[in-house]
Scaffold this motif. Sequence first.
Motif, mmCIF file in Angstrom:
data_model
loop_
_atom_site.group_PDB
_atom_site.id
_atom_site.type_symbol
_atom_site.label_atom_id
_atom_site.label_comp_id
_atom_site.label_asym_id
_atom_site.label_seq_id
_atom_site.Cartn_x
_atom_site.Cartn_y
_atom_site.Cartn_z
ATOM 1 N N LEU A 181 -0.041 55.202 -19.863
ATOM 2 C CA LEU A 181 -0.413 54.482 -21.087
ATOM 3 C C LEU A 181 0.135 53.047 -21.171
ATOM 4 O O LEU A 181 1.338 52.844 -21.265
ATOM 5 C CB LEU A 181 0.107 55.276 -22.299
ATOM 6 N N ALA A 240 0.881 52.852 -15.765
ATOM 7 C CA ALA A 240 0.957 52.307 -17.127
ATOM 8 C C ALA A 240 1.288 50.813 -17.078
ATOM 9 O O ALA A 240 0.746 50.012 -17.835
ATOM 10 C CB ALA A 240 2.008 53.055 -17.943
ATOM 11 N N PRO A 297 4.405 49.100 -20.444
ATOM 12 C CA PRO A 297 4.047 50.512 -20.511
ATOM 13 C C PRO A 297 4.618 51.128 -21.791
ATOM 14 O O PRO A 297 5.640 50.675 -22.295
ATOM 15 C CB PRO A 297 4.711 51.105 -19.273
#
Length: 358
Positions: A260, A293, A275
């Motif tokens: 992510l 990420a 991240p």
Amino acid sequence: MKILVLPGDGIGKEVTAQSVKVLNTIGKHLAVELTEAPIGGAGVEAAGDPLPTATLELARKADAILFGAAGVPGDENLPYDQRPGASLLRLRKDLGLFANFRPVFLFPELIGASTLKPEVIEGLDLIILRELTGDLYFGEPRGFRTLPGGEQQGFNTMVYSESEVERIAHVAFRAARERRKKVCSVDKANVLEVMQLWRKVMTHVGAEYPDVELTHMFVDAAGMMLMRAPRQFDVMVTGNVFGDILSDCAAMLTGSIGMLPSASLAGDRKGLYEPVHGSAPDIAGKNIANPLASILSLAMMLRYSFNRADLADKIHRAVSTVMSEGYRTPDIFQPGMKKIGTAEMGDAVVEALNRLPS
Ligand code: IPM
Ligand code: MG
């Protein structure tokens, strides 16, 4: 383009090194000036301050910042100004990075890596827009006090003013216009005055965007709905604390928090890209952290700060290629796949980029 690289602590160093490799490949023809500076525990080692003055000066001058992670074990016992983990909070506040975009999307190849059923997450594509410079994180008064009788008490203040809610609301509605035109504002207006004001301002600003559908949800229900039916969400806008919690939950929809990315913007093109995960001291230095990420955060930088959606898309295609070829770091590993380390994942993305038609 002045890019400041702040690797920081723990796995921050390892994952950021991979993004720099990717940037050197994709940015070959761009006029980028890369500078690196210490922050967090690394700042304490280098200059006796988690946010050294020189680092802060460079951050103010940069067009964009690529951040790794800050934080060392035992962090929370130190005073705020000496705490490595708080350096990021100070930086966000100083640079006015109030709008934190945390896109949550699923690479189809990772559908089996999530703990949720494939039919729940298939086609998942939402953004958590987290207000980043207000709320309990920065509210005053805060601190410790001694009650009559000698008992210690800790306290913080949850506070939002109208203008703070207004500006994040506008960012939310504008983002929704570029997407599926739905905003869900997440609050706790059934209990907290600060959240009653939040809802009132959201509704007010929403009236300026009649083409965007606005709904409201309490944060507890929103947590449940993220697990139960996450595809209903397009742009989810919320305060600093709720956004912190909901974005970790949402990360698990995609298989791993190691997937992510995030962008923290000040309302212009300047941004800090990092991240969503932290410094993870337990796995630091072992070459097992997932650098994707961070690499996807670099893609967000190219998209938002440098207006190069073409290059951001290229990075996404390269990551997809690596996924479909079966390469996985341990956090997203499944039987039958090829387990590789942090540096190898960085190399694999670079190789995939070099193979893409330009
Ligand atoms: C995040 C992190 C930070 C936060 C920590 C490291 C201070 O959890 O970016 O989500 O709480 O904002
Ligand atoms: Mg967090």
